[in-house]
Design a protein around this motif. Structure first.
Motif, PDB file in Angstrom:
ATOM      1  N   ILE A   1       0.815  -1.219   0.000  1.00 24.23           N
ATOM      2  CA  ILE A   1       0.000   0.000   0.000  1.00 24.23           C
ATOM      3  C   ILE A   1       0.849   1.270   0.000  1.00 24.23           C
ATOM      4  O   ILE A   1       0.604   2.206  -0.773  1.00 24.23           O
ATOM      5  N   ASN A   2       1.858   1.324   0.849  1.00 22.38           N
ATOM      6  CA  ASN A   2       2.657   2.547   0.976  1.00 22.38           C
ATOM      7  C   ASN A   2       4.022   2.444   0.310  1.00 22.38           C
ATOM      8  O   ASN A   2       4.894   3.284   0.535  1.00 22.38           O
ATOM      9  N   HIS A   3       4.222   1.409  -0.513  1.00 23.30           N
ATOM     10  CA  HIS A   3       5.500   1.246  -1.203  1.00 23.30           C
ATOM     11  C   HIS A   3       5.496   1.965  -2.546  1.00 23.30           C
ATOM     12  O   HIS A   3       4.518   1.923  -3.287  1.00 23.30           O
ATOM     13  N   GLN A   4       6.618   2.594  -2.863  1.00 25.58           N
ATOM     14  CA  GLN A   4       6.850   3.105  -4.206  1.00 25.58           C
ATOM     15  C   GLN A   4       7.394   1.958  -5.051  1.00 25.58           C
ATOM     16  O   GLN A   4       8.350   1.293  -4.658  1.00 25.58           O
ATOM     17  N   LEU A   5       6.815   1.746  -6.218  1.00 25.03           N
ATOM     18  CA  LEU A   5       7.225   0.648  -7.081  1.00 25.03           C
ATOM     19  C   LEU A   5       7.986   1.185  -8.289  1.00 25.03           C
ATOM     20  O   LEU A   5       7.819   2.350  -8.668  1.00 25.03           O
ATOM     21  N   PRO A   6       8.855   0.364  -8.901  1.00 26.01           N
ATOM     22  CA  PRO A   6       9.569   0.804 -10.110  1.00 26.01           C
ATOM     23  C   PRO A   6       8.558   1.256 -11.159  1.00 26.01           C
ATOM     24  O   PRO A   6       7.789   0.437 -11.674  1.00 26.01           O
ATOM     25  N   SER A   7       8.533   2.526 -11.478  1.00 31.24           N
ATOM     26  CA  SER A   7       7.401   3.118 -12.200  1.00 31.24           C
ATOM     27  C   SER A   7       7.176   2.518 -13.587  1.00 31.24           C
ATOM     28  O   SER A   7       6.053   2.133 -13.934  1.00 31.24           O
ATOM     29  N   LEU A   8       8.223   2.441 -14.408  1.00 27.09           N
ATOM     30  CA  LEU A   8       8.040   1.931 -15.770  1.00 27.09           C
ATOM     31  C   LEU A   8       7.650   0.462 -15.748  1.00 27.09           C
ATOM     32  O   LEU A   8       6.723   0.038 -16.456  1.00 27.09           O
ATOM     33  N   ALA A   9       8.323  -0.335 -14.955  1.00 28.68           N
ATOM     34  CA  ALA A   9       8.020  -1.763 -14.882  1.00 28.68           C
ATOM     35  C   ALA A   9       6.605  -1.990 -14.355  1.00 28.68           C
ATOM     36  O   ALA A   9       5.858  -2.821 -14.891  1.00 28.68           O
ATOM     37  N   PHE A  10       6.222  -1.266 -13.328  1.00 27.51           N
ATOM     38  CA  PHE A  10       4.891  -1.398 -12.738  1.00 27.51           C
ATOM     39  C   PHE A  10       3.812  -0.988 -13.739  1.00 27.51           C
ATOM     40  O   PHE A  10       2.792  -1.659 -13.900  1.00 27.51           O
ATOM     41  N   ARG A  11       4.047   0.110 -14.447  1.00 30.54           N
ATOM     42  CA  ARG A  11       3.059   0.590 -15.426  1.00 30.54           C
ATOM     43  C   ARG A  11       2.899  -0.400 -16.573  1.00 30.54           C
ATOM     44  O   ARG A  11       1.777  -0.720 -16.977  1.00 30.54           O
TER      45      ARG A  11
END
Length: 285
Positions: free
Chosen positions: A137-147
Motif C-alpha cells: 500500500i505505501n510502497h513506491q514501485l519501479p514506475s516503468l516496470a509497474f506501469r
C-alpha cells in the motif's frame, strides 16, 4: 458528506474485509450497503452490457469506499488506478478492475466512468494476496516496470502482452544495455537472479534468449504467434511480478540490484543465498 463507492469488478473474498487505505479510503467486502447501492444505481447505467455487472460484482466482491467532499471524482483518478494495479500485482492469478465510481449524496447519484472492465480469470482476495497487498500500500514501485506490467493485463493478444512485459523486464534488468549487449545482460542477470543452480540458470538463460527473439520478431517483422505464446507470457509475467515485488519489499534500488547481479556472476552464488533479502519470490522453470 457524499459517499464514494467503487466496485472492484471480478473480485471475490471468502470472508469480510476492511482495510484502511490512505486518503481516507477503505477497501471492504461482505458489507450489504455498498453492493445494494452499486446494484441499484450502476447496473443499468453502465457503458457495458448490464449482464457484466451481475457476473462480476456481488456481495462478496471488494469495494473501495470513502466519504468524499465533492460529487465529482477528479484528483482521485490516478490513485484509484494505482490501487487497482497494486491489487492485480498482489495476486498470482486473476485480474480485477475498477471501471466505475459512484458518488452518492442523499438521493442524488453521480457515476464516473474510468475505463472498460478487464477480462480475465476471477481475482480471489485470499489471505496470501491480502498480505502482499497490505505490504504494498505505501510502497513506491519501479514506475516503468509497474506501469507496463499493469498495461499488459489490459491487452488481448499474447504478442502485445509479451511486448509490455519485455519493456518491464528490460527496465528492471538491462536499462544500461547498449545495442548488441541487451540480450546478453538480460540472459545473465535474470539467470543469476532466479536460478539456484547451474542447470536452472542455463534453462532460464535459454528461455530469455528464445523469448527475447520472439519480442524482436514481433517488433521488426510483425510476426504473430497466437496461442503458442501463452505459457511464455505467463512465465514472463511471473518474472516481472516477482522482481517488482522483491525490489519494493526489500527496499533496494534497481541500480543496486543490477550491481549485485553482476557481482554474483563472479562468485557463482545465488541472489537469495548471498543477500538474504527479507522478501524474495523465486521462479522455477
Amino acid at each position: 458528506m457524499p459517499l464514494l463507492i467503487a466496485p472492484v469488478f471480478n473480485s471475490m473474498t471468502t470472508q469480510p474485509i476492511r482495510i484502511e487505505l490512505p486518503n481516507a479510503y477503505y477497501l471492504i467486502s461482505g458489507a450489504e450497503r455498498p453492493y445494494e447501492i452499486a446494484s441499484r444505481y450502476l447496473r443499468n447505467e453502465m457503458d457495458e452490457n448490464k449482464r457484466i455487472f451481475d457476473s462480476r460484482v456481488n456481495r462478496n466482491s471488494l469495494f473501495l469506499v470513502a466519504e468524499h467532499a465533492e460529487m465529482k471524482v477528479t484528483d482521485d483518478r490516478p490513485w484509484i488506478e494505482e490501487i487497482e494495479n497494486k491489487l492485480n500485482l498482489s495476486a498470482i492469478d486473476g485480474t480485477c478492475s475498477i471501471p466505475y465510481v459512484l458518488t452518492i449524496n442523499g438521493n442524488m447519484c453521480g457515476i464516473t466512468y474510468l475505463k472498460r472492465s478487464l477480462d480475465g480469470s476471477k481475482f480471489e482476495f485470499d489471505e496470501a494476496t491480502q498480505n502482499v497487498f497490505e505490504r504494498l500500500i505505501n510502497h513506491q514501485l519501479p514506475s516503468l516496470a509497474f506501469r507496463r506490467y499493469s498495461l499488459s493485463l489490459e491487452k488481448k493478444s499474447n504478442e502485445d502482452q509479451l511486448l509490455d512485459l519485455w519493456i518491464a523486464l528490460e527496465s528492471l534488468f538491462a536499462p544500461d544495455g547498449k545495442k548488441g549487449e541487451i540480450t546478453y545482460k538480460l540472459r545473465v542477470r535474470m539467470a543469476y537472479y532466479f536460478g539456484e543452480s547451474y542447470a536452472q540458470r542455463q534453462k532460464i538463460a535459454q528461455f530469455v534468449k528464445k523469448s527475447y527473439n520472439h519480442r524482436s520478431e514481433i517488433v521488426h517483422s510483425g510476426k504473430m504467434f497466437g496461442n503458442k505464446l501463452t505459457d511464455e507470457v505467463n512465465t514472463l509475467r511471473l518474472m516481472a511480478r516477482a522482481t517488482i515485488l522483491n525490489t519494493a519489499m526489500h527496499g533496494i534500488s534497481l541500480q543496486d540490484m543490477r550491481v549485485r547481479l553482476d557481482e554474483l556472476i563472479l562468485t557463482g552464488e545465488t541472489y537469495a543465498q548471498r543477500y538474504a533479502p527479507s522478501y524474495f519470490e523465486s521462479i522455477i522453470l
